[in-house]
Design a protein around this motif. Structure first.
Motif, PDB file in Angstrom:
ATOM      1  N   ALA A 184       4.044   1.753  -1.196  1.00  0.00           N
ATOM      2  CA  ALA A 184       4.578   1.957  -2.535  1.00  0.00           C
ATOM      3  C   ALA A 184       5.367   0.729  -2.930  1.00  0.00           C
ATOM      4  N   ILE A 202      -5.989   7.595  -0.465  1.00  0.00           N
ATOM      5  CA  ILE A 202      -4.628   7.430  -0.964  1.00  0.00           C
ATOM      6  C   ILE A 202      -3.678   7.547   0.220  1.00  0.00           C
ATOM      7  N   SER A 256       0.654   6.991   1.042  1.00  0.00           N
ATOM      8  CA  SER A 256       1.957   6.657   0.493  1.00  0.00           C
ATOM      9  C   SER A 256       3.042   7.202   1.406  1.00  0.00           C
ATOM     10  N   THR A 266       1.606   3.259  -6.121  1.00  0.00           N
ATOM     11  CA  THR A 266       0.875   2.532  -5.090  1.00  0.00           C
ATOM     12  C   THR A 266       0.402   1.187  -5.629  1.00  0.00           C
ATOM     13  N   VAL A 319       0.837  -1.188   0.000  1.00  0.00           N
ATOM     14  CA  VAL A 319       0.000   0.000   0.000  1.00  0.00           C
ATOM     15  C   VAL A 319       0.873   1.239   0.000  1.00  0.00           C
TER      16      VAL A 319
END
Length: 135
Positions: free
Chosen positions: A30, A128, A130, A45, A28
């Motif tokens: 990267a 999102i 990251s 991702t 999740v």
């Protein structure tokens, strides 16, 4: 002497940063990193979104694109960047800027080794997350 309000806040922010990093599987966070088309650090991702982190002139800019590097609209989105440098943690609110940017003001320069966790929600509830390490 009991800790000050600021010391307690910094401890909590560091704990949140650690929990975010520990709670997210590596896929999740990267699965690849490199230099992005705008000169920043780019990660891809697990759901094949390209996120690029750029720092310039006191701003943190996150570019968001799909697998073909087509911009993904950030309209109505917002997020937070947690920046950790030299044992200090700073949280920066990110706001939407069209067409595909999230931006925030940073008094902390993102130098080599600085760690940044970006969490954002785009329109429609698309989440999102990251993690970046500045080269």
């Amino acid at each position: 002497m009991p800790p000050t309000h600021e010391q307690l806040w910094k401890r909590r922010a560091s704990a949140v940063f650690a929990l975010i990093c520990a709670g997210l599987p590596a896929t999740v966070l990267a699965h690849s990193a490199g230099k992005g088309p705008n000169g920043g650090v780019e990660v891809v991702t697990a759901d094949v979104k390209h996120l690029e982190l750029v720092s310039k002139q006191g701003q943190i800019i996150v570019y968001i694109a799909d697998a073909k590097h087509e911009p993904i609209s950030t309209s109505g989105g917002s997020g937070r960047a947690i920046v950790q440098k030299d044992g200090k943690t700073v949280m920066i609110d990110l706001v939407s800027a069209e067409p595909n940017l999230l931006t925030g003001k940073s008094e902390t320069p993102l130098v080599k080794g600085t760690r940044v966790v970006v969490s954002a929600t785009l329109a429609g509830g698309v989440a999102i997350q990251s993690r970046f390490v500045m080269p």
